[in-house]
Design a protein around this motif. Structure first.
Motif, PDB file in Angstrom:
ATOM      1  N   THR A  45       6.485 -31.363  -9.664  1.00 42.69           N
ATOM      2  CA  THR A  45       6.544 -31.794  -8.268  1.00 42.69           C
ATOM      3  C   THR A  45       7.355 -30.813  -7.452  1.00 42.69           C
ATOM      4  OG1 THR A  45       7.068 -33.662  -6.793  1.00 42.69           O
ATOM      5  CG2 THR A  45       8.643 -33.187  -8.562  1.00 42.69           C
ATOM      6  N   ARG A  46       7.130 -30.804  -6.130  1.00 43.50           N
ATOM      7  CA  ARG A  46       7.890 -29.941  -5.231  1.00 43.50           C
ATOM      8  C   ARG A  46       9.234 -30.592  -4.919  1.00 43.50           C
ATOM      9  NH1 ARG A  46       5.085 -26.371  -1.975  1.00 43.50           N
ATOM     10  NH2 ARG A  46       7.169 -25.730  -1.285  1.00 43.50           N
ATOM     11  N   LEU A  47      10.287 -29.808  -5.011  1.00 50.44           N
ATOM     12  CA  LEU A  47      11.637 -30.293  -4.703  1.00 50.44           C
ATOM     13  C   LEU A  47      12.131 -29.796  -3.354  1.00 50.44           C
ATOM     14  CD1 LEU A  47      13.352 -29.689  -8.164  1.00 50.44           C
ATOM     15  CD2 LEU A  47      12.395 -31.836  -7.295  1.00 50.44           C
ATOM     16  N   LEU A  48      11.628 -28.640  -2.917  1.00 52.63           N
ATOM     17  CA  LEU A  48      12.101 -27.995  -1.691  1.00 52.63           C
ATOM     18  C   LEU A  48      10.922 -27.472  -0.898  1.00 52.63           C
ATOM     19  CD1 LEU A  48      14.795 -25.959  -3.563  1.00 52.63           C
ATOM     20  CD2 LEU A  48      15.415 -27.525  -1.722  1.00 52.63           C
ATOM     21  N   VAL A  49      11.092 -27.471   0.415  1.00 49.94           N
ATOM     22  CA  VAL A  49      10.105 -26.883   1.321  1.00 49.94           C
ATOM     23  C   VAL A  49      10.831 -25.906   2.232  1.00 49.94           C
ATOM     24  CG1 VAL A  49       8.456 -27.306   3.167  1.00 49.94           C
ATOM     25  CG2 VAL A  49       8.629 -28.923   1.275  1.00 49.94           C
ATOM     26  N   ARG A  50      10.299 -24.699   2.320  1.00 49.18           N
ATOM     27  CA  ARG A  50      10.887 -23.716   3.225  1.00 49.18           C
ATOM     28  C   ARG A  50      10.417 -23.966   4.650  1.00 49.18           C
ATOM     29  NH1 ARG A  50      11.141 -17.717   0.494  1.00 49.18           N
ATOM     30  NH2 ARG A  50      11.697 -18.329  -1.629  1.00 49.18           N
ATOM     31  N   THR A  51      11.358 -23.929   5.594  1.00 48.87           N
ATOM     32  CA  THR A  51      11.050 -24.064   7.014  1.00 48.87           C
ATOM     33  C   THR A  51      11.737 -22.927   7.765  1.00 48.87           C
ATOM     34  OG1 THR A  51      12.984 -25.375   7.682  1.00 48.87           O
ATOM     35  CG2 THR A  51      11.153 -26.569   6.649  1.00 48.87           C
ATOM     36  N   PRO A  52      11.420 -22.724   9.051  1.00 54.25           N
ATOM     37  CA  PRO A  52      12.120 -21.675   9.818  1.00 54.25           C
ATOM     38  C   PRO A  52      13.633 -21.887   9.873  1.00 54.25           C
ATOM     39  CG  PRO A  52      10.129 -22.377  10.955  1.00 54.25           C
ATOM     40  CD  PRO A  52      10.308 -23.319   9.819  1.00 54.25           C
ATOM     41  N   ASN A  53      14.083 -23.119   9.683  1.00 51.51           N
ATOM     42  CA  ASN A  53      15.519 -23.416   9.740  1.00 51.51           C
ATOM     43  C   ASN A  53      16.177 -23.465   8.366  1.00 51.51           C
ATOM     44  OD1 ASN A  53      15.552 -23.690  12.576  1.00 51.51           O
ATOM     45  ND2 ASN A  53      14.753 -25.778  12.405  1.00 51.51           N
ATOM     46  N   GLY A  54      15.431 -23.119   7.324  1.00 51.59           N
ATOM     47  CA  GLY A  54      16.019 -23.117   5.989  1.00 51.59           C
ATOM     48  C   GLY A  54      15.217 -23.963   5.019  1.00 51.59           C
ATOM     49  N   ALA A  55      15.805 -24.204   3.851  1.00 52.14           N
ATOM     50  CA  ALA A  55      15.149 -24.992   2.804  1.00 52.14           C
ATOM     51  C   ALA A  55      15.493 -26.464   2.978  1.00 52.14           C
ATOM     52  CB  ALA A  55      15.581 -24.506   1.427  1.00 52.14           C
ATOM     53  N   VAL A  56      14.477 -27.320   2.930  1.00 50.09           N
ATOM     54  CA  VAL A  56      14.651 -28.762   3.130  1.00 50.09           C
ATOM     55  C   VAL A  56      14.186 -29.484   1.874  1.00 50.09           C
ATOM     56  CG1 VAL A  56      13.979 -30.766   4.518  1.00 50.09           C
ATOM     57  CG2 VAL A  56      14.325 -28.541   5.619  1.00 50.09           C
ATOM     58  N   LEU A  57      14.960 -30.461   1.454  1.00 40.28           N
ATOM     59  CA  LEU A  57      14.589 -31.243   0.280  1.00 40.28           C
ATOM     60  C   LEU A  57      13.396 -32.144   0.593  1.00 40.28           C
ATOM     61  CD1 LEU A  57      18.082 -32.404  -1.075  1.00 40.28           C
ATOM     62  CD2 LEU A  57      16.605 -30.638  -2.031  1.00 40.28           C
ATOM     63  N   THR A  58      12.469 -32.202  -0.342  1.00 39.99           N
ATOM     64  CA  THR A  58      11.406 -33.190  -0.243  1.00 39.99           C
ATOM     65  C   THR A  58      11.969 -34.551  -0.660  1.00 39.99           C
ATOM     66  OG1 THR A  58      10.709 -32.845  -2.528  1.00 39.99           O
ATOM     67  CG2 THR A  58       9.705 -31.421  -0.845  1.00 39.99           C
ATOM     68  N   ASP A  59      11.135 -35.591  -0.558  1.00 36.02           N
ATOM     69  CA  ASP A  59      11.577 -36.906  -1.015  1.00 36.02           C
ATOM     70  C   ASP A  59      11.907 -36.858  -2.513  1.00 36.02           C
ATOM     71  OD1 ASP A  59      10.300 -39.868  -2.118  1.00 36.02           O
ATOM     72  OD2 ASP A  59      11.863 -39.885  -0.597  1.00 36.02           O
ATOM     73  N   ALA A  60      11.096 -36.123  -3.265  1.00 33.25           N
ATOM     74  CA  ALA A  60      11.371 -35.980  -4.699  1.00 33.25           C
ATOM     75  C   ALA A  60      12.681 -35.237  -4.932  1.00 33.25           C
ATOM     76  CB  ALA A  60      10.217 -35.235  -5.381  1.00 33.25           C
ATOM     77  N   GLY A  61      12.928 -34.208  -4.098  1.00 38.20           N
ATOM     78  CA  GLY A  61      14.173 -33.461  -4.223  1.00 38.20           C
ATOM     79  C   GLY A  61      15.385 -34.319  -3.934  1.00 38.20           C
ATOM     80  N   GLU A  62      15.280 -35.170  -2.914  1.00 40.86           N
ATOM     81  CA  GLU A  62      16.392 -36.077  -2.586  1.00 40.86           C
ATOM     82  C   GLU A  62      16.678 -37.024  -3.747  1.00 40.86           C
ATOM     83  OE1 GLU A  62      17.413 -35.094   1.546  1.00 40.86           O
ATOM     84  OE2 GLU A  62      18.375 -36.136  -0.107  1.00 40.86           O
TER      85      GLU A  62
END
Length: 303
Positions: A45-62
């Motif tokens: 599963t994906r734990l992190l998503v890259r955005t222009p403002n940085g890396a954001v935790l997915t629900d699974a990552g949280e």
């Protein structure tokens, strides 16, 4: 799943940016990305998503974050238990200190410690008390020397000393020529060299606020030795711990005692004996014993 993968995930979750997290771990950004990708592949599963403002935790990552933290803490505690079986301290130990302590006290302690424990590799970093405290709590530092009070209830603190803050001025300054203590309120309109957040700076800001004036800042720096050199060059005056004023007669500044001088209390903090390796325990004991027998650099000048 490896500890390196978990550390990579936790560092990115804390910093929010892969570039900053990579520097903190001593990895290249591509190396960090590979650790994260392999962890996500292991978990499916994906734990992190890259955005222009940085890396954001997915629900699974949280959801995975607290479990990863507990897993690393459990491994650290287990490793510490095994290391305690060894009678010889060895390996790395990380110590964070206030800027003034790192510059003016650690050169008296670390070389002697290294000579006594040649198998231990000390790592020294400097910072402000809140950041050092948080780093100890997260496990980034084994030990830290900070000013009291300690804000986190989950840390153990051992008071090392108490010292006054004193005024340092360029050699021959009019305040030094007076030959008597001054009140902080009498000198708030001088030009100041400061470290933001330092105990002396907080005392100055409180005095200025009480008098309704704005401090005249000649320079803000994050380097204790830089403060001394700037004062010596005549840029301004500074409010510093007495630890910094040892051997001032041989340096290019004068010390002016303060009436009712503010004080700071300095303590050694860690997460508890169960988290300390043999190397960390050895350094902790060495620091406490060294400070106990040292002549007090903070003195007993006029109050």
């Amino acid at each position: 799943m490896t500890t390196e993968q978990l550390r990579a995930f936790l560092q990115v979750a804390h910093e929010g940016r892969l570039s900053i997290a990579a520097r903190g771990l001593g990895l290249s950004q591509s190396g960090l990305s590979r650790q994260l990708q392999s962890l996500e592949a292991e978990l499916g599963t994906r734990l992190l998503v890259r955005t222009p403002n940085g890396a954001v935790l997915t629900d699974a990552g949280e959801r995975f974050l607290p479990h990863a933290q507990r897993a690393l803490e459990a491994l650290s505690k287990g490793t510490s238990e095994l290391e305690r079986l060894s009678s010889t301290p060895q390996g790395g130990v990380s110590l964070g200190t206030l800027h003034t302590v790192g510059a003016y006290l650690m050169p008296d302690i670390i070389p002697a410690f290294a000579q006594r424990f040649p198998e231990v590799r000390p790592r020294l970093s400097e910072g402000m008390a809140p950041a050092l405290e948080e780093s100890v709590a997260r496990g980034g530092l084994d030990l830290a020397i900070i000013s009291l009070p300690v804000r986190r209830a989950d840390l153990v603190a051992q008071k090392l000393w108490e010292e006054r803050l004193t005024l340092v001025v360029p050699r021959g300054h009019r305040l030094a020529r007076q030959g008597k203590p001054v009140a902080l309120g009498e000198v708030v309109e001088e030009s100041w060299v400061v470290i933001p957040g330092m105990s002396g700076t907080r005392a100055l800001e409180a005095e200025c606020e009480a008098r309704g004036v704005t401090p005249r800042l000649a320079l803000e720096t994050d380097n204790a030795e830089g403060i001394r050199r700037m004062v010596e060059r005549g840029l301004g005056v500074a409010l510093v711990p007495e630890l910094m004023t040892r051997d001032h007669q041989a340096r290019g500044f004068d010390v002016v005692p303060l009436v009712r001088s503010p004080k700071r209390q300095v303590a050694l903090v860690h997460r508890g004996e169960g988290y300390l390796t043999a190397a960390a325990r050895a350094l902790k004991t060495f620091i406490v014993d060294s400070v106990r027998v040292m002549p007090e650099p903070w003195g007993r000048g006029p109050r």
